[in-house]
Design a protein around this motif. Structure first.
Motif, PDB file in Angstrom:
ATOM      1  N   LEU A 150       0.817  -1.221   0.000  1.00  0.00           N
ATOM      2  CA  LEU A 150       0.000   0.000   0.000  1.00  0.00           C
ATOM      3  C   LEU A 150       0.847   1.265   0.000  1.00  0.00           C
ATOM      4  N   THR A 151       2.045   1.191   0.574  1.00  0.00           N
ATOM      5  CA  THR A 151       2.941   2.354   0.576  1.00  0.00           C
ATOM      6  C   THR A 151       3.067   2.926  -0.836  1.00  0.00           C
ATOM      7  N   CYS A 152       3.178   2.065  -1.819  1.00  0.00           N
ATOM      8  CA  CYS A 152       3.408   2.510  -3.195  1.00  0.00           C
ATOM      9  C   CYS A 152       2.239   2.251  -4.139  1.00  0.00           C
ATOM     10  N   HIS A 153       1.252   1.491  -3.716  1.00  0.00           N
ATOM     11  CA  HIS A 153       0.114   1.189  -4.604  1.00  0.00           C
ATOM     12  C   HIS A 153      -1.227   1.529  -3.956  1.00  0.00           C
ATOM     13  N   GLY A 154      -1.209   2.129  -2.765  1.00  0.00           N
ATOM     14  CA  GLY A 154      -2.441   2.421  -2.038  1.00  0.00           C
ATOM     15  C   GLY A 154      -3.128   3.691  -2.517  1.00  0.00           C
ATOM     16  N   GLY A 155      -4.119   4.141  -1.728  1.00  0.00           N
ATOM     17  CA  GLY A 155      -4.929   5.282  -2.127  1.00  0.00           C
ATOM     18  C   GLY A 155      -4.223   6.613  -1.942  1.00  0.00           C
ATOM     19  N   GLU A 156      -3.497   6.749  -0.831  1.00  0.00           N
ATOM     20  CA  GLU A 156      -2.823   8.034  -0.593  1.00  0.00           C
ATOM     21  C   GLU A 156      -1.345   7.812  -0.419  1.00  0.00           C
ATOM     22  N   LEU A 157      -0.582   8.241  -1.435  1.00  0.00           N
ATOM     23  CA  LEU A 157       0.862   8.077  -1.357  1.00  0.00           C
ATOM     24  C   LEU A 157       1.490   9.304  -0.714  1.00  0.00           C
ATOM     25  N   GLU A 158       2.546   9.079  -0.010  1.00  0.00           N
ATOM     26  CA  GLU A 158       3.316  10.188   0.573  1.00  0.00           C
ATOM     27  C   GLU A 158       3.777  11.062  -0.598  1.00  0.00           C
ATOM     28  N   PRO A 159       3.558  12.426  -0.531  1.00  0.00           N
ATOM     29  CA  PRO A 159       3.784  13.276  -1.711  1.00  0.00           C
ATOM     30  C   PRO A 159       5.156  13.123  -2.370  1.00  0.00           C
ATOM     31  N   LYS A 160       6.209  13.049  -1.547  1.00  0.00           N
ATOM     32  CA  LYS A 160       7.549  12.926  -2.154  1.00  0.00           C
ATOM     33  C   LYS A 160       7.705  11.605  -2.896  1.00  0.00           C
ATOM     34  N   LEU A 161       7.101  10.580  -2.327  1.00  0.00           N
ATOM     35  CA  LEU A 161       7.165   9.247  -2.941  1.00  0.00           C
ATOM     36  C   LEU A 161       6.405   9.261  -4.263  1.00  0.00           C
ATOM     37  N   GLN A 162       5.208   9.896  -4.218  1.00  0.00           N
ATOM     38  CA  GLN A 162       4.386   9.984  -5.426  1.00  0.00           C
ATOM     39  C   GLN A 162       5.129  10.713  -6.541  1.00  0.00           C
ATOM     40  N   GLN A 163       5.819  11.797  -6.140  1.00  0.00           N
ATOM     41  CA  GLN A 163       6.583  12.580  -7.110  1.00  0.00           C
ATOM     42  C   GLN A 163       7.681  11.721  -7.741  1.00  0.00           C
ATOM     43  N   ALA A 164       8.367  10.981  -6.880  1.00  0.00           N
ATOM     44  CA  ALA A 164       9.463  10.129  -7.366  1.00  0.00           C
ATOM     45  C   ALA A 164       8.926   9.058  -8.314  1.00  0.00           C
ATOM     46  N   ILE A 165       7.771   8.513  -7.982  1.00  0.00           N
ATOM     47  CA  ILE A 165       7.190   7.476  -8.849  1.00  0.00           C
ATOM     48  C   ILE A 165       6.809   8.077 -10.199  1.00  0.00           C
ATOM     49  N   LEU A 166       6.146   9.267 -10.149  1.00  0.00           N
ATOM     50  CA  LEU A 166       5.684   9.881 -11.398  1.00  0.00           C
ATOM     51  C   LEU A 166       6.833  10.308 -12.301  1.00  0.00           C
ATOM     52  N   GLN A 167       7.990  10.583 -11.684  1.00  0.00           N
ATOM     53  CA  GLN A 167       9.146  10.962 -12.472  1.00  0.00           C
ATOM     54  C   GLN A 167       9.568   9.807 -13.392  1.00  0.00           C
ATOM     55  N   THR A 168       9.559   8.610 -12.856  1.00  0.00           N
ATOM     56  CA  THR A 168       9.949   7.444 -13.661  1.00  0.00           C
ATOM     57  C   THR A 168       8.778   6.875 -14.441  1.00  0.00           C
ATOM     58  N   TYR A 169       7.566   7.012 -13.871  1.00  0.00           N
ATOM     59  CA  TYR A 169       6.372   6.413 -14.494  1.00  0.00           C
ATOM     60  C   TYR A 169       5.285   7.470 -14.657  1.00  0.00           C
ATOM     61  N   PRO A 170       5.428   8.353 -15.657  1.00  0.00           N
ATOM     62  CA  PRO A 170       4.462   9.446 -15.805  1.00  0.00           C
ATOM     63  C   PRO A 170       3.027   8.952 -16.046  1.00  0.00           C
ATOM     64  N   ALA A 171       2.877   7.754 -16.547  1.00  0.00           N
ATOM     65  CA  ALA A 171       1.519   7.244 -16.835  1.00  0.00           C
ATOM     66  C   ALA A 171       1.047   6.263 -15.766  1.00  0.00           C
TER      67      ALA A 171
END
Ligand code: HEC
Length: 193
Positions: A150-171
């Motif tokens: 859930l840390t990385c696939h749950g409903g509410e991601l920690e903002p910095k984590l979400q940013q890091a994920i979107l950087q590599t996976y924009p879609a």
């Protein structure tokens, strides 16, 4: 197991053409058991590496584990077993993991079976498919969403984590999952003799 009718036909020297599907295309229990054991090994290794990486350097550090360790583990299992190994899901983070038409149909079936109350932990599909004159066993094992996911696939991601994920996976479409839901599936394909 030989079909008695088929055996009788060949005994009389008649040309034999079995349909692509049907009894003769049933996967052997040995092959299914092998794939099942490999899927378990994949899950255990991945979970172990994820948990260790999160503990060591936090979830942002662990993004790389899901990105590089998963294909790494898949490659290892593949080279020692001869099965082509992968991961897929209806909602993917990496577009390369997107399901093909057949995998999508199996994932939809998993969803329906889960809704009907079947246990995700044991959910699987095994089909023999003829392609280019060869027969292949396609095995898929459902991946349930666990707490650590859930840390990385749950409903509410920690903002910095979400940013890091979107950087590599924009879609990225692989968020919003709840514990116990179907996250995706491991895929195993092996040519049969
Ligand atoms: C630290 C963050 C993180 C955690 C924790 C995490 N994942 Fe992932 N997950 C990712 C990333 C990043 C990808 C994309 C991997 C790639 O590029 O192939 C991914 C991809 C996947 C995929 C392949 C399909 C897709 O969406 O591309 C599955 C299935 C998956 N994760 C399941 C899980 C499960 C099950 C857990 C818990 C046991 C889990 N993940 C925990 C970050 C994470």
């Amino acid at each position: 197991m030989k079909r008695p009718v088929a055996a009788a036909l060949t005994a009389f020297g008649l040309a034999l053409s079995l349909p692509a599907t049907g009894h003769a295309a049933q996967p052997s229990e040995n092959d299914v058991e092998e794939a099942r054991a490999l899927a378990k090994e994949f899950m255990m290794s991945l979970k172990g590496e994820l948990q260790a990486a999160i503990k060591e350097g936090g979830p942002i550090n662990a993004i790389d584990v899901c990105r590089t360790a998963a294909p790494g583990i898949a490659g290892e299992i593949s080279s020692k077993s001869g099965w082509a190994v992968g991961r897929t899901a209806l909602k993917v983070r990496n577009p390369r993991n997107a399901p093909d038409v057949r995998e999508r149909a199996v994932l939809m079936d998993f969803l329906a079976r889960a809704e009907a109350g079947e246990d995700l932990m044991k959910m699987e599909s095994a089909t023999v498919i003829a392609e280019n004159g060869r027969r292949y066993l396609h095995y898929m094992k459902a991946i349930p969403t666990g707490g650590v996911c859930l840390t990385c696939h749950g409903g509410e991601l920690e903002p910095k984590l979400q940013q890091a994920i979107l950087q590599t996976y924009p879609a990225d479409a692989a968020t919003g999952f709840e514990a116990g839901e179907l996250r995706g599936a491991f895929t195993f394909v092996k040519p049969l003799e």
